[in-house]
Design a protein around this motif. Structure first.
Motif, short mmCIF file in Angstrom:
data_model
loop_
_atom_site.label_atom_id
_atom_site.label_comp_id
_atom_site.label_asym_id
_atom_site.label_seq_id
_atom_site.Cartn_x
_atom_site.Cartn_y
_atom_site.Cartn_z
N GLN A 16 56.15 40.44 22.23
CA GLN A 16 54.99 41.24 22.65
C GLN A 16 53.73 40.40 22.74
OE1 GLN A 16 54.74 44.88 22.58
NE2 GLN A 16 56.95 45.01 22.57
N THR A 17 53.72 39.26 22.04
CA THR A 17 52.48 38.50 21.95
C THR A 17 52.50 37.20 22.78
OG1 THR A 17 53.27 37.49 19.91
CG2 THR A 17 51.84 39.40 19.68
N THR A 18 53.50 37.05 23.63
CA THR A 18 53.57 35.81 24.43
C THR A 18 52.28 35.60 25.23
OG1 THR A 18 55.94 36.03 24.65
CG2 THR A 18 54.85 34.60 26.23
N GLN A 19 51.81 36.69 25.84
CA GLN A 19 50.61 36.55 26.68
C GLN A 19 49.39 36.12 25.86
OE1 GLN A 19 48.92 40.22 27.99
NE2 GLN A 19 50.48 41.36 26.93
N LEU A 20 49.39 36.50 24.59
CA LEU A 20 48.27 36.08 23.74
C LEU A 20 48.26 34.57 23.54
CD1 LEU A 20 48.03 38.66 20.82
CD2 LEU A 20 46.35 38.17 22.60
N ILE A 21 49.43 33.97 23.51
CA ILE A 21 49.49 32.51 23.34
C ILE A 21 48.75 31.88 24.53
CG2 ILE A 21 50.98 30.50 23.03
CD1 ILE A 21 53.27 32.40 22.30
N ALA A 22 49.07 32.37 25.72
CA ALA A 22 48.43 31.82 26.93
C ALA A 22 46.92 31.99 26.87
CB ALA A 22 49.00 32.51 28.17
N ARG A 23 46.51 33.16 26.45
CA ARG A 23 45.06 33.43 26.36
C ARG A 23 44.38 32.48 25.42
NH1 ARG A 23 42.98 38.65 27.83
NH2 ARG A 23 41.01 37.79 27.21
N ARG A 24 44.98 32.37 24.21
CA ARG A 24 44.36 31.53 23.17
C ARG A 24 44.20 30.09 23.68
NH1 ARG A 24 44.39 35.89 19.97
NH2 ARG A 24 42.74 36.39 21.42
N ILE A 25 45.18 29.63 24.44
CA ILE A 25 45.12 28.25 24.92
C ILE A 25 44.06 28.12 26.01
CG2 ILE A 25 46.44 26.47 26.14
CD1 ILE A 25 48.82 27.43 24.47
N ARG A 26 44.02 29.11 26.91
CA ARG A 26 43.02 29.03 27.99
C ARG A 26 41.61 29.18 27.42
NH1 ARG A 26 46.85 31.79 32.14
NH2 ARG A 26 45.53 33.62 32.08
N GLU A 27 41.48 29.90 26.30
CA GLU A 27 40.17 29.99 25.65
C GLU A 27 39.71 28.61 25.19
OE1 GLU A 27 40.76 34.52 23.99
OE2 GLU A 27 40.73 32.90 22.53
N GLN A 28 40.66 27.72 24.97
CA GLN A 28 40.31 26.35 24.57
C GLN A 28 40.10 25.45 25.79
OE1 GLN A 28 39.63 25.60 21.46
NE2 GLN A 28 40.19 27.71 20.87
N LYS A 29 40.04 26.09 26.97
CA LYS A 29 39.81 25.36 28.22
C LYS A 29 40.95 24.41 28.60
CE LYS A 29 34.77 25.58 28.51
NZ LYS A 29 34.59 26.74 27.68
N VAL A 30 42.15 24.84 28.26
CA VAL A 30 43.33 24.11 28.73
C VAL A 30 44.16 25.13 29.49
CG1 VAL A 30 45.47 22.94 28.05
CG2 VAL A 30 43.33 22.45 26.83
N GLY A 56 57.98 33.62 20.68
CA GLY A 56 58.81 34.47 19.84
C GLY A 56 59.62 35.40 20.72
N GLY A 57 60.43 36.24 20.08
CA GLY A 57 61.23 37.18 20.85
C GLY A 57 62.04 38.06 19.92
N PRO A 58 62.55 39.19 20.42
CA PRO A 58 63.23 40.16 19.55
C PRO A 58 64.68 39.80 19.21
CG PRO A 58 63.11 40.98 21.81
CD PRO A 58 62.39 39.67 21.79
N ALA A 59 65.26 38.81 19.88
CA ALA A 59 66.69 38.54 19.69
C ALA A 59 66.94 37.67 18.46
CB ALA A 59 67.22 37.85 20.94
N SER A 60 68.21 37.49 18.13
CA SER A 60 68.64 36.55 17.09
C SER A 60 69.37 35.42 17.77
CB SER A 60 69.60 37.23 16.11
OG SER A 60 68.91 38.20 15.37
N VAL A 61 69.09 34.19 17.34
CA VAL A 61 69.70 33.04 18.05
C VAL A 61 71.21 33.06 17.98
CG1 VAL A 61 67.84 31.35 18.04
CG2 VAL A 61 69.25 31.60 16.01
N GLY A 82 57.70 25.39 18.69
CA GLY A 82 58.48 26.62 18.63
C GLY A 82 57.75 27.63 17.75
N ILE A 83 57.64 28.87 18.23
CA ILE A 83 56.98 29.92 17.44
C ILE A 83 58.00 31.01 17.14
CG2 ILE A 83 55.22 31.74 17.50
CD1 ILE A 83 53.50 29.93 19.28
N CYS A 84 58.21 31.31 15.86
CA CYS A 84 59.10 32.39 15.42
C CYS A 84 60.50 32.23 16.05
CB CYS A 84 58.48 33.75 15.73
SG CYS A 84 59.28 35.06 14.81
N TYR A 85 60.91 33.11 16.97
CA TYR A 85 62.22 32.92 17.61
C TYR A 85 62.31 31.52 18.20
CZ TYR A 85 66.14 33.30 20.84
OH TYR A 85 67.31 33.07 21.51
N GLY A 86 61.21 31.06 18.78
CA GLY A 86 61.19 29.72 19.38
C GLY A 86 61.46 28.63 18.36
N ALA A 87 60.98 28.83 17.13
CA ALA A 87 61.22 27.87 16.05
C ALA A 87 62.70 27.88 15.68
CB ALA A 87 60.37 28.23 14.83
#
Ligand code: XMP
Length: 516
Positions: A16-30, A56-61, A82-87
């Motif tokens: 649910q928060t993937t888009q927030l990652i993009a926002r946070r990064i663009r807020e840093q001007k990247v 992250g994501g709702p699944a289990s690896v 990697g974040i959460c599921y990504g980790a």
């Protein structure tokens, strides 16, 4: 192809928060772009990212149908976070082990940092308790070779990890959410410290690179764009016009379901302040005929959508060999229309869907990666008037989905008058820009009232005002009682045929913003 020079690529695993990652990064001007985890290694190479984030994501690896990205990304020589599921995915792909945790960890947790470089550069080991936000049911049980722990929490002995030699890092917590107090520092450390990016991305540079991208794609082809009077299509038109000038033609279809005056001002702007070609079609009767006797919401949406496509196609054909369709698709549209694991879409959103295939048009969607507030910023940068840029969102099917039951000229007239009052009062009280949307809905019932000495039996107007960041979730706005009272009084006094006003206090979910 993408011309933005430095970028962070985010692979989406459905959080649910993937888009927030993009926002946070663009807020840093990247600059950052989100792509589905299924993107090919070849496409990733072409994008040439400075860093990759696995969301992250709702699944289990360990699930049979777990989403797995191409493991070739670890051989690109590019840093990976990697974040959460990504980790957990990173651990599994690198030879570690992930299992279901005995205890789920959800909400705030205390992070103890043991390594104060890399992701935690600038932080201290003593005192080393930082508030982070966790949301996971699985946990890493065995580290992949070469990895070491950099932070722990009560239930996650492997809350953060780094590879001893390669630029691979992972966190079990979510740095993108506000509850992770060190989240911005962690992301900054990744993009600047580990990936070596420079904070150079701005709306200005976005325009430059997107203009070049459009010029490159279009060459000397012809582009059409459906102008709706809303922010998104206006910004797209302004952007594409800046890139290719009179190779662009815009078509504005008045479907008779617009607010009063909603589109005139934008048309005036484009006609008076720019040399954009705009063809305006008055199709009020066409649509009212098609909607005659139709009360079902989906049927209305379909008829409006199809009618629009028909007219738009006719106009486009008159222009002759058009090659491209420019559309104001935003990031939330992209995710809302993704069918995740077979779930049906909630409403058939009206856009020019279906046209591109039928007319063999290539799409140009310069806002695809942006959020609404970024689009507004872009609009201002492109010179659009504030009044157009800060206009509240308005649905494609217009007032058609704000009239419950059958749409008639008389019912449209009632709703338009009520709607004007809502907008005037919201603007007057300084609330118009504070809320996401504020509008009137005409209900299909009549109620008893008393006016003067006589009994009335008239229509009910519902008032809908919501707060939202991106329309995916929303809550009813806590506007002052006095303002509610004023709007209600004016509607009942000034709009013939209405004797009652109610306020909608439902959130999305489970309700939606529009009533149909
Ligand atoms: P819902 O009602 O789904 O609306 O919560 C979410 C946001 O989308 C707008 N909306 C539409 N926009 N075409 C559009 O362009 C549509 O068919 C459509 N339906 C809803 C709605 O106004 C809100 O901002």
């Amino acid at each position: 192809m993408s011309i933005h020079t430095e970028k962070i690529l985010i692979l989406d695993f459905g959080s649910q928060t993937t888009q927030l990652i993009a926002r946070r990064i663009r807020e840093q001007k990247v600059y950052s772009e989100i792509h589905p985890y299924t993107i090919s290694l070849e496409q990733i190479r072409e994008l040439s990212p400075s860093g990759i984030i696995l969301s992250g994501g709702p699944a289990s690896v360990y699930d049979d149908d777990a989403p797995i990205s191409d493991p070739g990304i670890y051989d690109l020589g590019v840093p990976v976070l990697g974040i959460c599921y990504g980790a957990q995915l990173m651990m599994t792909q690198q030879g570690g082990r992930v299992e279901q945790a005995e205890k789920r960890e959800f909400g705030k947790a205390d992070l103890q940092v043991d390594y104060t470089a890399g992701l935690f550069a600038g932080m201290e080991t003593s005192p080393s308790h930082y508030q982070v936000w966790m949301s996971h049911g699985d946990r890493i049980e065995e580290l992949a070779p070469g990895f070491e722990v950099t932070a722990t929490s009560a239930h996650s002995p492997y809350a953060a990890l780094r590879h001893a030699e390669k630029p691979f890092v992972a966190v079990q917590f979510h740095p993108e959410v506000a509850h992770t107090l060190i989240g911005t520092d962690v992301l900054r450390n990744f993009i600047f410290g580990i990936c070596g990016c420079k904070p150079e991305w701005t709306m200005h540079s976005f325009i430059d690179s997107t203009v070049r991208e459009i010029q490159h794609k279009v060459g000397d082809g012809k582009v059409i764009c459906a102008l709706s009077g809303g922010v998104d299509s206006s910004v797209v038109a302004a952007m594409v016009h800046r890139a290719i000038g009179d190779q662009l033609t815009c078509v504005y279809v008045n479907n008779g379901l617009m607010r009063s005056g909603e589109s005139e001002s934008i048309l005036n702007f484009f006609r008076q302040k720019t040399d954009l070609n705009v063809i305006a079609l008055d199709a009020e009767k066409f649509f009212l005929d098609r909607l005659d006797g139709i009360a079902d919401p989906e049927e209305k949406r379909k008829r409006i959508g199809l009618g629009f496509i028909e007219l738009f196609e006719q106009e486009a054909n008159k222009l002759g060999d058009v090659n491209f369709l420019a559309q104001g698709t935003l990031y939330p549209d992209v995710i809302e229309s993704v069918v995740f694991r077979g779930k049906a879409p909630i409403k058939s959103h009206h856009n020019v869907g279906g046209l591109p295939e039928r007319m063999k048009l290539d799409l140009i969607e310069p806002l695809r990666e942006l959020f609404k507030d970024e689009v507004r910023e872009l609009g201002l940068e492109l010179g659009l008037p504030e009044e157009a840029v800060f206009r509240q969102p308005f649905p494609g099917p217009g007032l058609g989905i704000r009239i419950m039951g059958e749409i008639t000229a008389e019912r449209l007239h009632i709703l338009r008058q009520a709607d004007v009052i809502v907008l005037e009062e919201m603007k007057d009280a300084g609330w118009y820009r504070k809320v996401w949307q504020s509008f009137a809905v005409l209900l299909p019932i009549q109620t008893v009232g008393v006016m003067g000495d006589g009994r009335t039996y008239e229509h009910v107007i519902a008032l809908r005002c919501v707060d939202s960041k991106d329309a995916m979730t929303a809550d009813w706005s806590r506007i002052p009682y006095d303002l509610l009272g004023k709007i209600s009084n004016r509607i009942i006094n000034e709009v013939r045929g209405v004797n009652r006003v109610v306020y909608d206090i439902s959130s999305k979910p489970p309700a939606t913003i529009e009533w149909e």
